[in-house]
Design an enzyme around this catalytic site. Sequence first.
Site, PDB file in Angstrom:
ATOM      1  N   GLU A   1      87.585  21.337 114.767  1.00 63.41           N
ATOM      2  CA  GLU A   1      86.829  22.604 114.426  1.00 63.41           C
ATOM      3  C   GLU A   1      86.293  23.418 115.588  1.00 63.41           C
ATOM      4  OE1 GLU A   1      84.241  22.790 111.110  1.00 63.41           O
ATOM      5  OE2 GLU A   1      85.517  21.416 109.798  1.00 63.41           O
TER       6      GLU A   1
ATOM      7  N   GLU B   1      82.474  15.264 108.908  1.00 62.70           N
ATOM      8  CA  GLU B   1      81.147  15.475 109.337  1.00 62.70           C
ATOM      9  C   GLU B   1      80.261  14.709 108.292  1.00 62.70           C
ATOM     10  OE1 GLU B   1      80.164  19.652 109.646  1.00 62.70           O
ATOM     11  OE2 GLU B   1      81.606  19.743 111.098  1.00 62.70           O
TER      12      GLU B   1
HETATM   13  C1  GCO Z   1      81.273  22.293 109.180  1.00 68.52           C
HETATM   14  C2  GCO Z   1      82.365  22.364 108.158  1.00 68.52           C
HETATM   15  C3  GCO Z   1      82.748  23.602 107.928  1.00 68.52           C
HETATM   16  C4  GCO Z   1      82.050  24.954 108.196  1.00 68.52           C
HETATM   17  C5  GCO Z   1      82.176  25.291 109.529  1.00 68.52           C
HETATM   18  C6  GCO Z   1      81.149  26.260 109.817  1.00 68.52           C
HETATM   19  O1  GCO Z   1      81.346  22.272 110.235  1.00 68.52           O
HETATM   20  O2  GCO Z   1      80.010  22.670 108.909  1.00 68.52           O
HETATM   21  O3  GCO Z   1      83.155  21.442 108.599  1.00 68.52           O
HETATM   22  O4  GCO Z   1      83.161  23.606 106.717  1.00 68.52           O
HETATM   23  O5  GCO Z   1      82.435  26.032 107.357  1.00 68.52           O
HETATM   24  O6  GCO Z   1      81.541  24.203 110.356  1.00 68.52           O
HETATM   25  O7  GCO Z   1      79.902  26.106 109.447  1.00 68.52           O
END
Ligand code: GCO
Length: 444
Positions: free
Chosen positions: A352, A169
């Site tokens: 994710e 990200e």
């Molecule tokens: C993100 C990160 C994670 C976060 C999850 C929830 O996407 O921000 O990769 O580390 O914990 O997304 O916010």
Amino acid sequence: MKISLPSDSKMHSKEFTFGVATASFQIEGAADSRLPCIWDTFCATPDKIRDGSDGKQACEHVALWKDDVELIESLGVDAYRLSISWGRVINQDGSLNQEGVSFYTNLMDNLIARGIKVYATLYHWDLPQHIEDQGGWLNRKTAYLFQDYADKITQALGDRVHSYATLNEPFCSSYLGYEIGIHAPGLATKAYGRKSAHHLLLAHGLAMQVIQKNCPNALNGIVLNFTPCYPYSDKPADIKASQIADDYFNQWYIKPIMNGKYPEIINDFDDGDKPDIEPGDMDIISQPIDFLGINFYTRAVYQACSENQFEQIDMKDAPKTDIGWEIYPAAFTDLLTSLHNTYTLPPIYITENGAAMDDKIVDDAVNDLDRLEYYQAHLNAVNDAIEQGVKIDGYFAWSLMDNFEWAEGYLKRFGIVYVDYQTQKRTIKHSGLAYRDFISQRAE
Ligand code: GCO
């Protein structure tokens, strides 16, 4: 309640990878055995973290890793996505820290012995503080330091890693960290957002060069997050506003990688707000990747506004998770199909997806039906995209366990496993049990 998908879903095949994900700073603890990073500094700054907490202990994963590997195995997943802490494996002089490397090689060997594939991300936001002190991602040199770290660590880990992601990200690192300052390092200057983003993307490209050389058999790529942008009304001005927001927040990070250029909106920026692009940079950034990791949680709705062109609208009556993010699974399918239609993509992994919910532990159980419903709806959305022709090869739940949720500290729980931070006891939530049962029912 169970998780189920249509019987003809491609996601029932063992060819489709199911996993769980975490990140180093969010779970590891053991801050004394690595270099300080920008998140240590940010946590130590008053009023930056909602509960005033930090990552010094987190889930004490460095101490409890063997138990955590057993926990992962008990879920029956095919793969585990983790991130490597740069400052745990590289000393300040650039040499490898053998103790830190051993932590990851032991962890990985143990996972592999249980048939669990390792998906490793090299940068999930924990930039060593000494590099930030030299300008961090605003300094072009950081991209080359990242390449050197990637070169050394991929040689050290060898073929233990099934898949490498360079960055997680870059939107969050650059926009949240350098443009609006709600994440580390907490700088808030408009021009810094684009400048840091360019160096992050350059770092990705430079790292890809060495990773492909060192680990040609691994699946190598990057993880991007997307928050699809919708117009508040069908007025042309609102539609335009949502498109500009989409270019600014989403396409800005994928278009350079897939097409070697930034979105057209770059031409509307003041010269001082443009990134410093040197000849050859876009070729480095846009070299081929073996996979694209996509993180998805929610959507955003925009309307036109005269001052800065777009303004996000809070959808007051919409269902939301405990972190206030709208639950809107159709945006997931829309995102996947629109990326598929816009770019020539490599295979996609959902790296994710998950939800923060206000969990209660009662008699050693967490009956998180709300999270389970979120997973069901979003797995359906992924399945819909696959049916519409999008090539998606895997899905990782965020997260394996509750952990340090950045500026929210420990107040928001994203795990499919509950963590009692006093005792470090882990308890698989109802959603985790359902995920396990769903995975175990797949065909051989
Ligand atoms: C993100 C990160 C994670 C976060 C999850 C929830 O996407 O921000 O990769 O580390 O914990 O997304 O916010």
